[in-house]
Design an enzyme around this catalytic site. Structure first.
Site, PDB file in Angstrom:
ATOM      1  N   ARG A 259      -6.517  11.008   1.050  1.00  0.00           N
ATOM      2  CA  ARG A 259      -6.720   9.703   0.433  1.00  0.00           C
ATOM      3  C   ARG A 259      -5.348   9.121   0.152  1.00  0.00           C
ATOM      4  NH1 ARG A 259     -10.692  10.484  -4.602  1.00  0.00           N
ATOM      5  NH2 ARG A 259     -10.365   8.228  -4.866  1.00  0.00           N
ATOM      6  N   HIS A 260      -5.293   7.819  -0.022  1.00  0.00           N
ATOM      7  CA  HIS A 260      -4.060   7.186  -0.490  1.00  0.00           C
ATOM      8  C   HIS A 260      -3.658   7.804  -1.833  1.00  0.00           C
ATOM      9  CE1 HIS A 260      -6.664   5.316  -3.443  1.00  0.00           C
ATOM     10  NE2 HIS A 260      -7.513   5.148  -2.438  1.00  0.00           N
TER      11      HIS A 260
ATOM     12  N   ASN B  24      -7.320   2.899  -9.521  1.00  0.00           N
ATOM     13  CA  ASN B  24      -7.751   4.262  -9.861  1.00  0.00           C
ATOM     14  C   ASN B  24      -7.451   4.561 -11.329  1.00  0.00           C
ATOM     15  OD1 ASN B  24      -6.724   5.576  -6.655  1.00  0.00           O
ATOM     16  ND2 ASN B  24      -8.804   5.133  -7.347  1.00  0.00           N
TER      17      ASN B  24
ATOM     18  N   ARG C 157      -2.910   0.232  -0.542  1.00  0.00           N
ATOM     19  CA  ARG C 157      -2.633   1.552  -1.123  1.00  0.00           C
ATOM     20  C   ARG C 157      -2.478   2.629  -0.045  1.00  0.00           C
ATOM     21  NH1 ARG C 157      -7.811  -0.323  -2.238  1.00  0.00           N
ATOM     22  NH2 ARG C 157      -9.618   1.078  -2.122  1.00  0.00           N
TER      23      ARG C 157
ATOM     24  N   GLU D 133     -11.692   1.035   2.893  1.00  0.00           N
ATOM     25  CA  GLU D 133     -12.680   1.674   2.000  1.00  0.00           C
ATOM     26  C   GLU D 133     -14.021   0.938   2.032  1.00  0.00           C
ATOM     27  OE1 GLU D 133     -13.966   4.029   0.944  1.00  0.00           O
ATOM     28  OE2 GLU D 133     -13.351   4.654  -1.054  1.00  0.00           O
TER      29      GLU D 133
ATOM     30  N   HIS E 161      -9.465   6.564   2.553  1.00  0.00           N
ATOM     31  CA  HIS E 161     -10.083   6.386   1.227  1.00  0.00           C
ATOM     32  C   HIS E 161     -11.228   7.383   1.036  1.00  0.00           C
ATOM     33  CE1 HIS E 161      -7.955   2.505   1.118  1.00  0.00           C
ATOM     34  NE2 HIS E 161      -8.185   2.536   2.413  1.00  0.00           N
TER      35      HIS E 161
END
Ligand code: F6P
Length: 497
Positions: A306-307, A313, A357, A382, A448
């Site tokens: 994932r980023h 987040n 991201r 995403e 993502h």
């Protein structure tokens, strides 16, 4: 750097941990960093049993390649969605099922293709199962039969092999009549007589169709690469000269598939050339695209991450296109160190989502030129959360209680208003999978949570119901390597959140 080396060493040393699928609405179990997991490929039994259930424990009901812990039942029935019945859109009430028949002498990659096709079909939501003649024969008459067993003039053995074929064909018809949609017969099927037997059984069923996939290899290098797989992993392998005799016996009676036998995709030297005959309809054409892109039997590792942590987040908000937080930027740097130490830069392909991201996470790898190819994909963006964009889950619950409940009820199929569902995401990711199969180099995917859940499920051939609940933590690189008997997985946690 030292820290990463230690993590990798501990990753390599740790023992296997089974991935446990938690039922819907239960919390996921977080998987720690540096763990090694082995996801064995569990072959299913071909005997369906009286009620259509399989007998083995932890056996994927629709075929091989499933990881342990699956809770999937015989078929995933969803009362809100009607059973698909006319797969080939030919107007048959009950029919429209597809029987795929593998053709070719031993050691030409048929099993490899059959398993890949099955995994792909299951991932795009077709109930698919592989019926392996080799496995049935081994179960009935034992492994490691010498080449004489395959001698066409050995009448007793020929009779036994025909019995196995008849039983497999009958099992396939049972499977398809009980709700299966695609049955794949993995065997040699090199004579017209055998193929006629199969075709006749298929023709007796309303609307069932046959598609032959023939694998022909005459390039010595390609043959050698598939043979090494046979030597190392086939339970039937005795010795090279015995195997060569077996191939000669099959070659002596081999009749290539004629255009008038039905739909055919013939692949020469693992996709170097493809011939097609009589292909009709959406699904066979889709399979042609998939098979055309299968790149030999070589396996390269795939790294997924994932980023790094984003500003959204940190605020527990979903959607958006926010930049990385400070911790996220640290992770991006740690990722580039990991890549530098782990993956040869003249081979590495990096695929990133086009979201901010993800790009920022891949950026140090790009800036430090640690890659061979860098590609940005819109398809890797995403899941689109539509009207919920920018909200926390708590706000979604308060502002859209019925939507929240509907997602809780069926997270796989739930589509956000003006957004997407996990099933939508799987469709969106199909081109990514086709390109993945074409890939011959190690690959790093920066994307993502929801996207990686879908891809991870494809790689491990996990049932679709598990997809929305798979654990894909932040700041963790997941490395997957395909082995003959399953997938080896390592997780490297490179930074905290
Ligand atoms: O929270 C991070 C995130 O990537 C969101 O942008 C996305 O909506 C969500 O994860 C997907 O996870 P789930 O399907 O579990 O809500």
């Amino acid at each position: 750097m030292e820290n990463h080396a230690a993590l990798m060493a501990s990753g390599a040393a740790a023992l296997g941990v089974a991935l446990v699928f938690m039922m819907r609405r239960r919390k996921q179990r977080a998987l720690g960093g540096g763990k090694v997991m082995f996801h064995p490929r569990v072959e299913s039994k071909n005997d369906l049993g009286a009620n259509g259930s399989t007998s083995g424990k932890n056996v994927h009901p629709e075929g091989p390649n499933i990881g342990p812990g699956s809770s999937r039942h015989w078929f995933s029935k969803d009362p809100h969605y009607p059973e698909r019945t006319d797969l080939l859109h030919t107007g048959h009430a009950q029919g429209g099922k597809l029987v795929i028949v593998m053709v070719g002498v031993p050691g030409r990659g048929k099993t490899y293709i059959a398993r890949k096709v099955a995994r792909y079909l299951r991932w795009i939501n077709y109930r698919t199962r592989v019926f392996s003649l080799a496995r049935m024969r081994q179960e009935q008459y034992g492994e490691k039969q010498s080449a004489d067993f395959y001698n066409p003039s050995n009448e007793d053995a020929h009779r036994l092999r025909m019995e196995v074929l008849r039983r497999a064909v009958s099992d396939m018809m049972k499977y398809l009549n009980r709700g299966g949609e695609v049955a794949i017969l993995d065997g040699t099927n090199v004579t017209k007589d055998r193929r006629k037997l199969i075709r006749d059984a298929v023709a007796e069923q309303d609307g069932f169709s046959c598609l032959f996939i023939e694998s022909v290899c005459d390039d010595p290098e390609v043959i050698q690469s598939t043979l090494s797989g046979v030597e190392n992993f086939s339970p039937d392998f005795i010795a090279s000269d015995d195997f060569a005799r077996r191939v000669d016996f099959y070659s002596s009676v081999y009749e290539t598939v004629d255009d008038n036998e039905g739909m055919l995709v013939r692949t020469h030297n693992q996709g170097a050339r493809i011939c097609v005959a009589g292909l009709q309809g959406f699904l066979p054409s889709k399979l042609l695209a998939f098979i055309s892109n299968l790149h030999g039997t070589t396996n390269k590792p795939v790294y997924m991450t994932r980023h790094g942590e984003s500003e959204f987040n940190t605020e527990h908000r979903i959607g958006g296109d926010s930049p990385l937080s400070e911790a996220g930027r640290q992770y991006a740097l740690a990722l580039s160190d990991f890549v530098e130490k782990t993956i040869p830069k003249d081979e590495l392909c990096v695929w990133s989502s086009t979201m901010r991201r993800a790009r920022q996470t891949a950026n140090p790898v790009v800036e430090r030129k640690l890659y061979w190819r860098y590609v940005e994909w819109r398809a890797l963006r995403e899941i689109e959360v539509g009207v919920c964009d920018g909200l926390t889950y708590q706000q979604v619950k308060e502002q859209f209680p019925s939507e929240f409940a509907a997602r809780e009820e069926n997270k796989l199929r739930y589509r956000y208003p003006r957004g997407e569902s996990y099933l939508d995401l799987i469709s969106r990711l199909e081109p990514v999978i086709i390109e993945f199969e074409r890939q011959a180099e190690p690959l790093l995917i920066v994307a993502h949570q929801a996207v990686l859940r879908c891809l991870y499920a494809y790689f491990l051939d996990l049932p679709e119901e598990e997809v929305p609940y798979l654990s894909i933590p932040l700041h963790t690189v997941i490395k997957l390597e395909h082995r003959a008997f399953g997938w080896r997985e390592q997780r490297f946690t490179l930074a905290s959140t």
